[in-house]
Design a protein around this motif. Structure first.
Motif, short mmCIF file in Angstrom:
data_model
loop_
_atom_site.label_atom_id
_atom_site.label_comp_id
_atom_site.label_asym_id
_atom_site.label_seq_id
_atom_site.Cartn_x
_atom_site.Cartn_y
_atom_site.Cartn_z
N HIS A 1 0.91 -1.05 0.02
CA HIS A 1 -0.03 0.01 -0.26
C HIS A 1 0.79 1.47 -0.02
O HIS A 1 0.48 2.30 -0.76
N GLU A 2 1.92 1.33 0.81
CA GLU A 2 2.65 2.31 0.84
C GLU A 2 3.57 2.84 -0.45
O GLU A 2 3.72 3.65 -1.01
N ALA A 3 4.00 1.41 -1.28
CA ALA A 3 4.64 1.60 -2.33
C ALA A 3 3.61 2.22 -3.55
O ALA A 3 3.82 3.02 -4.24
N ARG A 4 2.60 1.72 -3.39
CA ARG A 4 1.42 2.17 -4.30
C ARG A 4 1.04 3.82 -4.21
O ARG A 4 0.98 4.52 -4.88
N MET A 5 0.95 4.30 -2.66
CA MET A 5 0.80 5.53 -2.42
C MET A 5 2.07 6.41 -2.93
O MET A 5 1.87 7.43 -3.45
N GLU A 6 3.43 5.95 -2.80
CA GLU A 6 4.46 6.84 -3.22
C GLU A 6 4.31 6.83 -4.66
O GLU A 6 4.88 7.71 -5.26
N GLN A 7 4.05 5.50 -5.41
CA GLN A 7 4.05 5.70 -6.77
C GLN A 7 2.92 7.00 -7.26
O GLN A 7 3.42 7.52 -8.19
N ALA A 8 1.65 6.68 -6.53
CA ALA A 8 0.67 8.02 -6.93
C ALA A 8 1.36 9.07 -6.74
O ALA A 8 1.00 10.32 -7.35
N ARG A 9 2.00 9.59 -5.65
CA ARG A 9 2.77 10.75 -5.26
C ARG A 9 3.60 11.19 -6.36
O ARG A 9 3.56 12.42 -6.96
N ASP B 1 3.75 9.97 -9.58
CA ASP B 1 2.91 10.06 -10.82
C ASP B 1 2.34 11.82 -10.92
O ASP B 1 2.37 12.37 -11.81
N GLU B 2 1.97 12.03 -9.86
CA GLU B 2 1.14 13.29 -9.53
C GLU B 2 2.05 14.41 -9.64
O GLU B 2 2.01 15.52 -10.33
N ALA B 3 3.16 14.30 -9.23
CA ALA B 3 4.44 15.15 -9.17
C ALA B 3 4.78 15.19 -10.88
O ALA B 3 5.16 16.49 -11.29
N ALA B 4 4.90 14.21 -11.35
CA ALA B 4 5.40 14.42 -12.72
C ALA B 4 4.31 14.94 -13.78
O ALA B 4 4.54 15.57 -14.71
#
Length: 192
Positions: free
Chosen positions: A37-45, A47-50
């Motif tokens: 879950h933490e890995a998914r959340m970090e990936q989402a962050r 992706d949003e920053a990109a």
């Protein structure tokens, strides 16, 4: 050939990870649900920053383009005799390779002194096939080059000749046509 493409695609995809943050499958399967879950959340962050960076870049590009257009419009309003040239490229044919010449639409452009702009030649029978050229107005010359600038033709004339209009046959390996350039009457040189 199709078999080769399939093989290359499978090799490329085998090196790719479809898990967040590029985590390999074997490591992903060993992670706890909380870690996943933490890995998914970090990936989402990330992706949003990109996405935000891309959006900011696009906005900056748009602002720069608008500024250039405003500067060009100002230069055009303040132009003096000899500062503006109008050109028409007609009877255009483009080489599609193997000496297969096809008709293309005529194009017209207005140039300011020292300006280089892009022309796009569009085939009359296939509008999606285009060829790019660069055209430059520099003092008393017009330079027309292939998209990469390797194959150029230069049209030179006096101020009086530009007032009357100068026509020139242009033949390159990729394009041929008739280029006519003239000072618009408002920008004619004073009589001399």
């Amino acid at each position: 050939m199709a078999l080769l493409r399939l093989f290359l695609l499978s090799v490329l995809l085998s090196g790719c990870s479809f898990y967040p943050l590029g985590i390999p499958k074997d490591q992903w399967l060993l992670m706890s649900p909380q870690q996943q879950h933490e890995a998914r959340m970090e990936q989402a962050r990330q992706d949003e920053a990109a996405r935000v960076r891309r959006e900011q870049y696009q906005q900056a590009q748009l602002a720069q383009q608008q500024q250039q257009e405003e500067q060009r419009a100002l230069r055009l309003r303040q132009a003096q005799a000899g500062d503006v040239m109008q050109c028409v490229l007609e009877d255009v044919q483009v080489n599609q390779g193997k000496n297969k010449w096809r008709n293309a639409n005529s194009v017209a452009i207005e140039l300011l002194q020292g300006e280089q702009r892009e022309l796009q030649l569009e085939r009359t029978d296939r509008r999606h096939q285009r060829q790019r050229l660069q055209i430059r107005f520099n003092q008393l010359s017009i330079e027309l080059c292939s998209g990469k600038g390797a194959d150029c033709r230069v049209l030179v004339a006096t101020g009086r000749e530009w007032q009357r209009g100068k026509r020139h046959a242009v033949n390159t390996a990729r394009m041929r046509g008739q280029l006519t350039c003239q000072y618009p009457p408002r920008f004619w040189h004073p009589s001399s």
